[in-house]
Design an enzyme around this catalytic site. Structure first.
Site, PDB file in Angstrom:
ATOM      1  N   GLY A 179      22.751 -13.265 -24.361  1.00 24.22           N
ATOM      2  CA  GLY A 179      22.952 -13.754 -22.999  1.00 24.22           C
ATOM      3  C   GLY A 179      22.834 -12.739 -21.883  1.00 24.22           C
TER       4      GLY A 179
ATOM      5  N   SER B 252      24.980 -10.061 -15.501  1.00 25.88           N
ATOM      6  CA  SER B 252      25.359 -10.979 -16.583  1.00 25.88           C
ATOM      7  C   SER B 252      26.707 -10.610 -17.182  1.00 25.88           C
ATOM      8  CB  SER B 252      24.322 -10.933 -17.710  1.00 25.88           C
ATOM      9  OG  SER B 252      23.094 -11.475 -17.285  1.00 25.88           O
ATOM     10  N   ILE B 253      27.512 -11.630 -17.475  1.00 27.04           N
ATOM     11  CA  ILE B 253      28.794 -11.390 -18.131  1.00 27.04           C
ATOM     12  C   ILE B 253      28.561 -10.701 -19.479  1.00 27.04           C
ATOM     13  CG2 ILE B 253      30.800 -12.525 -19.178  1.00 27.04           C
ATOM     14  CD1 ILE B 253      30.719 -14.547 -16.865  1.00 27.04           C
TER      15      ILE B 253
ATOM     16  N   ALA C 247      21.973 -26.064 -18.230  1.00 24.90           N
ATOM     17  CA  ALA C 247      21.794 -27.499 -17.986  1.00 24.90           C
ATOM     18  C   ALA C 247      20.703 -27.627 -16.931  1.00 24.90           C
ATOM     19  CB  ALA C 247      23.090 -28.123 -17.481  1.00 24.90           C
TER      20      ALA C 247
ATOM     21  N   TYR D 182      30.007 -29.227 -11.585  1.00 24.71           N
ATOM     22  CA  TYR D 182      29.897 -28.626 -12.923  1.00 24.71           C
ATOM     23  C   TYR D 182      29.429 -29.691 -13.927  1.00 24.71           C
ATOM     24  CZ  TYR D 182      30.584 -24.975 -16.382  1.00 24.71           C
ATOM     25  OH  TYR D 182      30.369 -24.028 -17.353  1.00 24.71           O
TER      26      TYR D 182
ATOM     27  N   LYS E  88      31.086 -27.528 -22.224  1.00 23.13           N
ATOM     28  CA  LYS E  88      32.109 -26.491 -22.451  1.00 23.13           C
ATOM     29  C   LYS E  88      33.301 -27.057 -23.226  1.00 23.13           C
ATOM     30  CE  LYS E  88      30.322 -22.800 -20.412  1.00 23.13           C
ATOM     31  NZ  LYS E  88      29.724 -21.728 -21.234  1.00 23.13           N
TER      32      LYS E  88
ATOM     33  N   ILE F 111      32.116 -15.820 -11.165  1.00 22.18           N
ATOM     34  CA  ILE F 111      31.525 -14.497 -10.915  1.00 22.18           C
ATOM     35  C   ILE F 111      30.098 -14.743 -10.436  1.00 22.18           C
ATOM     36  CG2 ILE F 111      30.705 -12.369 -12.019  1.00 22.18           C
ATOM     37  CD1 ILE F 111      32.986 -12.402 -13.860  1.00 22.18           C
TER      38      ILE F 111
ATOM     39  N   LEU G 124      23.505 -14.840 -12.126  1.00 26.69           N
ATOM     40  CA  LEU G 124      22.327 -15.708 -12.002  1.00 26.69           C
ATOM     41  C   LEU G 124      22.708 -17.178 -12.214  1.00 26.69           C
ATOM     42  CD1 LEU G 124      19.296 -15.133 -11.601  1.00 26.69           C
ATOM     43  CD2 LEU G 124      19.042 -15.212 -14.090  1.00 26.69           C
TER      44      LEU G 124
HETATM   45  P1  NAD Z   1      23.619 -15.377 -16.821  1.00 26.64           P
HETATM   46  O1  NAD Z   1      22.574 -16.225 -16.185  1.00 26.64           O
HETATM   47  O2  NAD Z   1      23.550 -13.935 -16.606  1.00 26.64           O
HETATM   48  O3  NAD Z   1      23.673 -15.678 -18.394  1.00 26.64           O
HETATM   49  C1  NAD Z   1      23.298 -16.909 -18.959  1.00 26.64           C
HETATM   50  C2  NAD Z   1      22.403 -16.549 -20.134  1.00 26.64           C
HETATM   51  O4  NAD Z   1      22.059 -17.701 -20.903  1.00 26.64           O
HETATM   52  C3  NAD Z   1      21.080 -15.895 -19.698  1.00 26.64           C
HETATM   53  O5  NAD Z   1      20.975 -14.612 -20.242  1.00 26.64           O
HETATM   54  C4  NAD Z   1      20.028 -16.826 -20.257  1.00 26.64           C
HETATM   55  O6  NAD Z   1      18.884 -16.142 -20.689  1.00 26.64           O
HETATM   56  C5  NAD Z   1      20.792 -17.432 -21.444  1.00 26.64           C
HETATM   57  N1  NAD Z   1      20.143 -18.637 -21.946  1.00 26.64           N
HETATM   58  C6  NAD Z   1      19.918 -19.822 -21.308  1.00 26.64           C
HETATM   59  N2  NAD Z   1      19.230 -20.659 -22.102  1.00 26.64           N
HETATM   60  C7  NAD Z   1      19.047 -20.021 -23.294  1.00 26.64           C
HETATM   61  C8  NAD Z   1      18.385 -20.346 -24.514  1.00 26.64           C
HETATM   62  N3  NAD Z   1      17.763 -21.531 -24.671  1.00 26.64           N
HETATM   63  N4  NAD Z   1      18.367 -19.420 -25.522  1.00 26.64           N
HETATM   64  C9  NAD Z   1      18.964 -18.221 -25.354  1.00 26.64           C
HETATM   65  N5  NAD Z   1      19.595 -17.831 -24.223  1.00 26.64           N
HETATM   66  C10 NAD Z   1      19.631 -18.729 -23.207  1.00 26.64           C
HETATM   67  O7  NAD Z   1      25.003 -15.978 -16.287  1.00 26.64           O
HETATM   68  P2  NAD Z   1      26.522 -15.715 -16.752  1.00 26.64           P
HETATM   69  O8  NAD Z   1      27.341 -16.239 -15.647  1.00 26.64           O
HETATM   70  O9  NAD Z   1      26.683 -14.333 -17.200  1.00 26.64           O
HETATM   71  O10 NAD Z   1      26.686 -16.716 -17.988  1.00 26.64           O
HETATM   72  C11 NAD Z   1      27.126 -16.312 -19.267  1.00 26.64           C
HETATM   73  C12 NAD Z   1      28.192 -17.248 -19.802  1.00 26.64           C
HETATM   74  O11 NAD Z   1      29.354 -17.142 -18.993  1.00 26.64           O
HETATM   75  C13 NAD Z   1      27.790 -18.715 -19.808  1.00 26.64           C
HETATM   76  O12 NAD Z   1      28.272 -19.317 -20.996  1.00 26.64           O
HETATM   77  C14 NAD Z   1      28.559 -19.269 -18.618  1.00 26.64           C
HETATM   78  O13 NAD Z   1      28.831 -20.632 -18.774  1.00 26.64           O
HETATM   79  C15 NAD Z   1      29.811 -18.435 -18.706  1.00 26.64           C
HETATM   80  N6  NAD Z   1      30.653 -18.410 -17.514  1.00 26.64           N
HETATM   81  C16 NAD Z   1      30.146 -17.991 -16.320  1.00 26.64           C
HETATM   82  C17 NAD Z   1      30.971 -17.968 -15.200  1.00 26.64           C
HETATM   83  C18 NAD Z   1      30.449 -17.519 -13.854  1.00 26.64           C
HETATM   84  O14 NAD Z   1      31.070 -17.834 -12.840  1.00 26.64           O
HETATM   85  N7  NAD Z   1      29.365 -16.772 -13.795  1.00 26.64           N
HETATM   86  C19 NAD Z   1      32.314 -18.350 -15.316  1.00 26.64           C
HETATM   87  C20 NAD Z   1      32.804 -18.760 -16.555  1.00 26.64           C
HETATM   88  C21 NAD Z   1      31.955 -18.786 -17.648  1.00 26.64           C
HETATM   89  C1  IMJ Z   2      27.776 -24.027 -12.296  1.00 27.78           C
HETATM   90  C2  IMJ Z   2      27.465 -25.272 -11.774  1.00 27.78           C
HETATM   91  C3  IMJ Z   2      28.310 -25.931 -10.887  1.00 27.78           C
HETATM   92  C4  IMJ Z   2      29.492 -25.355 -10.506  1.00 27.78           C
HETATM   93  C5  IMJ Z   2      29.808 -24.104 -11.020  1.00 27.78           C
HETATM   94  C6  IMJ Z   2      28.957 -23.438 -11.911  1.00 27.78           C
HETATM   95  N1  IMJ Z   2      30.896 -23.304 -10.830  1.00 27.78           N
HETATM   96  C7  IMJ Z   2      30.775 -22.157 -11.555  1.00 27.78           C
HETATM   97  C8  IMJ Z   2      29.551 -22.197 -12.238  1.00 27.78           C
HETATM   98  C9  IMJ Z   2      32.004 -23.648  -9.950  1.00 27.78           C
HETATM   99  C10 IMJ Z   2      31.768 -21.080 -11.641  1.00 27.78           C
HETATM  100  C11 IMJ Z   2      28.985 -21.126 -13.158  1.00 27.78           C
HETATM  101  N2  IMJ Z   2      29.291 -21.459 -14.572  1.00 27.78           N
HETATM  102  C12 IMJ Z   2      30.658 -21.380 -14.985  1.00 27.78           C
HETATM  103  C13 IMJ Z   2      28.317 -21.854 -15.502  1.00 27.78           C
HETATM  104  O1  IMJ Z   2      28.674 -22.062 -16.643  1.00 27.78           O
HETATM  105  C14 IMJ Z   2      26.921 -22.037 -15.105  1.00 27.78           C
HETATM  106  C15 IMJ Z   2      26.049 -22.673 -15.918  1.00 27.78           C
HETATM  107  C16 IMJ Z   2      24.701 -23.034 -15.547  1.00 27.78           C
HETATM  108  C17 IMJ Z   2      24.096 -22.649 -14.361  1.00 27.78           C
HETATM  109  C18 IMJ Z   2      22.790 -23.079 -14.083  1.00 27.78           C
HETATM  110  C19 IMJ Z   2      22.095 -22.740 -12.785  1.00 27.78           C
HETATM  111  C20 IMJ Z   2      20.601 -22.873 -12.864  1.00 27.78           C
HETATM  112  C21 IMJ Z   2      20.104 -23.969 -13.768  1.00 27.78           C
HETATM  113  N3  IMJ Z   2      20.862 -24.368 -14.806  1.00 27.78           N
HETATM  114  C22 IMJ Z   2      22.133 -23.890 -15.036  1.00 27.78           C
HETATM  115  N4  IMJ Z   2      22.755 -24.257 -16.176  1.00 27.78           N
HETATM  116  C23 IMJ Z   2      24.006 -23.824 -16.437  1.00 27.78           C
HETATM  117  O2  IMJ Z   2      18.982 -24.452 -13.573  1.00 27.78           O
END
Ligand code: NAD
Ligand code: IMJ
Length: 270
Positions: free
Chosen positions: A26, A32-33, A109, A170, A177, A206, A209
């Protein structure tokens, strides 16, 4: 303590994970997290491998991996493809032999399913979100099991509060999730006898992307900061440190749990 930002976290290094190996799924870029967790793991002595999605991300992940003290192999992997998952773990077995941890930071999604009404979600949109964001944990755990069971190990997946509370937009990701979190518990029960632990980190928002593409995200960050007990938003490094804890022997008694790293947002009633 400044209420707006975390007090600078000292760049502490140790041998906590010296001699431990694992794979991180990821990393897309430096925000990225997955990268936040990888940096903490590497700082504490772990040797890492990375799986990235598609050629487009290859160079970026390569240059991030090159900043780590130990050489990290990179493998392409789209988790919707069984053959990709198989190939990753074949290469990992030959490069590392055994592993002690796996990090799952993958969610996706369709953009149109992250707005409007959940009742409009299409069958295909639902299927894809669940395949990539929830089933993938099962697929990766199964493929990793032979490598993890040699010495026991730890799996961590990233989740979000939208699994249990309705968060605007969401939508289908909330359902995915919820499935991911149930998966964490069932996998923990399956793999526990092999001394493989499975846990989740529920991170506060956070600016990555996957978050910045969402309309109204900046406003949402502000609302989150105002409500959170700590009066601020969580930093990447703090999620990285929670990952380090759950992937290290410090958490040896914890499995099937979701730990909230959200600056105390969820505990507040209003
Ligand atoms: P990110 O976009 O940096 O990471 C998402 C990753 O998913 C990317 O590296 C992308 O390449 C990978 N991915 C998507 N489709 C894929 C596939 N078919 N095969 C392999 N990899 C695939 O964003 P992020 O915020 O670091 O997201 C990482 C995790 O953290 C996710 O599970 C997200 O739901 C979770 N998360 C994010 C937040 C936030 O606010 N950013 C909060 C809570 C949880
Ligand atoms: C994502 C969507 C709607 C509300 C959201 C988020 N909030 C937060 C997120 C409030 C914090 C980020 N998050 C927790 C995710 O898990 C994001 C998942 C995600 C984001 C995208 C953006 C671009 C795209 N598809 C995605 N699919 C999953 O085309």
């Amino acid at each position: 303590m400044d209420a707006q930002t975390a007090k600078e976290i000292p760049a502490f290094t140790s041998d906590l994970l010296k001699g431990k190996k694992g794979i991180v799924f990821g990393v897309a870029n430096k925000r990225s997290i997955a990268w936040g967790i990888a940096q903490q793991l590497a700082q504490h002595g772990a040797q890492l491998a990375f799986a990235y999605l598609g050629e487009r991300l290859k160079e970026g992940v390569e240059s991030l991996a090159a900043t780590l003290p130990l050489k990290a192999p990179l493998y392409p992997c789209d988790v919707t493809k069984d053959e990709d998952v198989k190939a990753v773990f074949e290469k990992l077995a030959s490069d590392f032999g055994s592993i002690q941890f796996l990090v799952h930071c993958i969610a996706f999604a369709n953009k149109e399913d992250l707005a409007g009404r959940v009742v409009e979600t299409s069958r295909e949109g639902f299927r894809m979100a669940h395949d990539i964001s929830a089933f993938s944990l099962i697929a990766l755990a199964k493929a990793a099991e032979p490598l993890l069971e040699k010495e026991g190990g730890s799996i961590v997946a990233l989740t979000y509060l939208g699994s249990e509370k309705v968060i605007p937009n969401y939508n289908v990701m909330g359902l995915a999730k919820a499935s991911l979190e149930a998966g964490i518990r069932y996998l923990a029960a399956d793999l526990g006898k092999k001394n493989i632990r499975v846990n989740g980190i529920s991170a506060g928002p956070i600016s990555t992307l996957a978050a910045r593409g969402i309309s109204g995200f900046t406003t949402m960050l502000e609302g989150h900061r105002n409500r959170a007990a700590l009066g601020r938003n969580v930093e990447l490094e703090e999620v990285g440190n929670a990952g380090l804890f759950l992937l290290s022997p410090l958490s040896s008694g914890i499995t099937g749990e979701v730990i909230f790293v959200d600056c105390g947002y969820r505990i507040m009633g209003a």
